[in-house]
Motif scaffolding. Structure first.
Motif, mmCIF file in Angstrom:
data_model
loop_
_atom_site.group_PDB
_atom_site.id
_atom_site.type_symbol
_atom_site.label_atom_id
_atom_site.label_comp_id
_atom_site.label_asym_id
_atom_site.label_seq_id
_atom_site.Cartn_x
_atom_site.Cartn_y
_atom_site.Cartn_z
ATOM 1 N N TYR A 128 5.801 -2.465 -2.273
ATOM 2 C CA TYR A 128 4.531 -2.396 -1.677
ATOM 3 C C TYR A 128 3.525 -1.556 -2.363
ATOM 4 O O TYR A 128 4.044 -0.522 -2.984
ATOM 5 C CB TYR A 128 4.692 -1.952 -0.169
ATOM 6 N N VAL A 129 2.318 -1.725 -2.252
ATOM 7 C CA VAL A 129 0.990 -0.998 -3.019
ATOM 8 C C VAL A 129 0.019 -0.693 -1.884
ATOM 9 O O VAL A 129 -0.399 -1.880 -1.313
ATOM 10 C CB VAL A 129 0.637 -1.871 -4.266
ATOM 11 N N LEU A 130 -0.523 0.346 -2.164
ATOM 12 C CA LEU A 130 -1.548 0.495 -1.231
ATOM 13 C C LEU A 130 -2.875 1.519 -1.949
ATOM 14 O O LEU A 130 -2.395 2.201 -2.507
ATOM 15 C CB LEU A 130 -1.392 1.272 0.084
ATOM 16 N N ASP A 131 -3.833 0.790 -2.088
ATOM 17 C CA ASP A 131 -5.104 1.511 -2.435
ATOM 18 C C ASP A 131 -5.629 2.357 -1.247
ATOM 19 O O ASP A 131 -5.809 1.975 -0.062
ATOM 20 C CB ASP A 131 -6.303 0.715 -2.841
ATOM 21 N N LEU A 132 -5.451 3.902 -1.367
ATOM 22 C CA LEU A 132 -5.657 4.574 -0.300
ATOM 23 C C LEU A 132 -6.920 4.384 0.371
ATOM 24 O O LEU A 132 -7.383 4.986 1.417
ATOM 25 C CB LEU A 132 -5.492 6.052 -0.607
ATOM 26 N N ALA A 133 -7.935 4.088 -0.422
ATOM 27 C CA ALA A 133 -9.260 3.678 0.147
ATOM 28 C C ALA A 133 -9.344 2.712 1.183
ATOM 29 O O ALA A 133 -10.182 2.583 2.136
ATOM 30 C CB ALA A 133 -10.509 3.343 -0.783
ATOM 31 N N ARG A 134 -8.208 2.094 1.312
ATOM 32 C CA ARG A 134 -8.078 0.814 2.413
ATOM 33 C C ARG A 134 -6.919 1.122 3.284
ATOM 34 O O ARG A 134 -6.622 0.333 3.876
ATOM 35 C CB ARG A 134 -7.536 -0.519 1.712
ATOM 36 N N LEU A 135 -6.699 2.514 3.445
ATOM 37 C CA LEU A 135 -5.603 2.886 4.325
ATOM 38 C C LEU A 135 -6.096 2.803 5.749
ATOM 39 O O LEU A 135 -7.190 3.095 6.001
ATOM 40 C CB LEU A 135 -5.490 4.505 4.119
ATOM 41 N N VAL A 136 -5.267 1.984 6.560
ATOM 42 C CA VAL A 136 -5.601 1.768 8.090
ATOM 43 C C VAL A 136 -4.625 2.961 8.833
ATOM 44 O O VAL A 136 -3.869 2.989 8.856
ATOM 45 C CB VAL A 136 -5.354 0.458 8.542
ATOM 46 N N ILE A 137 -5.538 3.691 9.672
ATOM 47 C CA ILE A 137 -5.110 4.636 10.239
ATOM 48 C C ILE A 137 -4.722 4.217 11.621
ATOM 49 O O ILE A 137 -5.674 4.009 12.562
ATOM 50 C CB ILE A 137 -6.665 5.836 10.603
ATOM 51 N N PRO A 138 -3.457 4.437 11.968
ATOM 52 C CA PRO A 138 -3.093 4.133 13.386
ATOM 53 C C PRO A 138 -3.820 5.015 14.535
ATOM 54 O O PRO A 138 -4.240 5.907 14.480
ATOM 55 C CB PRO A 138 -1.387 4.593 13.467
ATOM 56 N N GLN A 139 -3.882 4.176 15.739
ATOM 57 C CA GLN A 139 -4.868 4.797 16.832
ATOM 58 C C GLN A 139 -4.326 5.859 17.078
ATOM 59 O O GLN A 139 -5.025 7.039 17.511
ATOM 60 C CB GLN A 139 -4.893 3.639 17.934
ATOM 61 N N ALA A 140 -3.142 6.217 17.300
ATOM 62 C CA ALA A 140 -2.450 7.580 17.932
ATOM 63 C C ALA A 140 -2.838 8.711 16.866
ATOM 64 O O ALA A 140 -3.002 9.597 17.575
ATOM 65 C CB ALA A 140 -1.035 7.166 17.989
ATOM 66 N N LEU A 141 -2.759 8.477 15.726
ATOM 67 C CA LEU A 141 -2.994 9.419 14.769
ATOM 68 C C LEU A 141 -4.507 9.745 14.853
ATOM 69 O O LEU A 141 -4.895 10.845 14.795
ATOM 70 C CB LEU A 141 -2.436 8.759 13.358
ATOM 71 N N ALA A 142 -5.422 8.752 14.959
ATOM 72 C CA ALA A 142 -6.879 8.901 14.841
ATOM 73 C C ALA A 142 -7.274 9.689 16.060
ATOM 74 O O ALA A 142 -8.216 10.512 16.041
ATOM 75 C CB ALA A 142 -7.512 7.456 14.773
#
Length: 292
Positions: A128-142
């Motif tokens: 798996y690979v992720l560009d951190l500019a596209r990180l999706v923040i889970p609602q509980a964390l947000a």
């Protein structure tokens, strides 16, 4: 065509090694991070390894490293068998497993006579690979319902127990004194490196992960563990996302990880926060006592 030269890498070879590995960045995180943090000399200390490269016209084309913990790491598109054999011969230590691109792991394992050896873990994982500019923040964390931070000293005993349980469930380990010793050493090493993360619901730790390889621009996620009693609540995706938020603030731009394709919950968690699957990655851990 003449056979490539097989050469033991030494201090001074860092730049030429990095130039080769950077062209295979997504599957070379352990090799790149370990060489950067521990150098190319091998005295058996954590993160050290014996590095052997195939060299053609002054350029590295293949490399294998036999690590302090017995794992053979490969980034060897055309000479996996040769460089793995030579790295193990040079190190003189036992082989405990293999890690790297799947086809290369298969070749290295066969070259060392371990193709049919008993294993605790034998997995063709998804990469798996992720560009951190596209990180999706889970609602509980947000929303602050959970929060992520580095563990405190008083929490390390709990994390050792979690590491034991992770090794049993995910890596096929046996619960005994040696596993507990190794788990404690691993937890303390990651804590010393500042590579460990814990997720809290209120004041209760509920999930754990580490960066098992770190570079200035890229981190590799590993050892993600949520105890069974806390599963099904999105904690794994939150601990990974929380750690990556912190890394992004420090200038990290990219994250990679590999995971067993049979773990549907893990796959769902990683895809939900923006990771995409780009290939495969081999992880083989030999059963204890298998190799001489």
């Amino acid at each position: 065509m003449p056979a490539p030269e097989l050469r033991l890498l030494r201090t001074g070879d860092e730049a030429v090694l990095e130039a080769f590995l950077a062209s295979h960045a997504e599957t070379s995180m352990f090799l790149r991070a370990n060489a950067r943090s521990a150098g190319l000399l091998d005295s058996g200390e954590p993160m050290q390894a014996t590095y052997v490269a195939a060299v053609e016209a002054g350029r590295i084309t293949n490399v294998a490293a036999h690590c302090w913990n017995g794992i053979v790491l490969v980034q060897a598109p055309s000479q996996a068998a040769a460089v793995a054999r030579e790295a193990v011969r040079r190190s003189g230590r036992s082989v405990t497993g293999f890690s790297g691109p799947w086809d290369q792991v298969v070749a290295a394992r066969g070259a060392l006579g371990l193709a049919t050896a008993r294993t605790a873990k034998d997995s063709r994982d998804e990469l798996y690979v992720l560009d951190l500019a596209r990180l999706v923040i889970p609602q509980a964390l947000a929303t602050g319902a959970v929060h992520c931070r580095h563990p405190e000293a008083a929490e390390l005993d709990l994390l050792v127990e979690w590491r034991v349980q992770f090794s049993i469930e995910a890596l096929g380990a046996t619960d005994d004194a040696e596993l507990r010793r190794a788990s404690r050493a691993d937890v303390l090493l990651q804590h010393t490196r500042g590579a460990d993360w814990v997720l809290l619901s209120g004041t209760m730790p509920v999930s754990y992960s580490v960066f098992n390889a770190m570079l200035p621009d890229t981190v590799q996620i590993g050892g993600v563990w949520t105890p069974p009693e806390h599963r099904g609540r999105g904690y794994a995706r939150s601990v990974v996302a929380g750690s990556l938020l912190a890394a992004r603030k420090q200038g990290v731009q990219r994250a990679v990880l590999f995971a067993d394709p049979g773990n549907a919950m893990a796959r769902a968690a990683y895809l939900a926060i923006g990771f995409r699957i780009v290939g495969d990655y081999g992880l083989v851990l030999l059963a204890r006592g298998t190799a001489p």
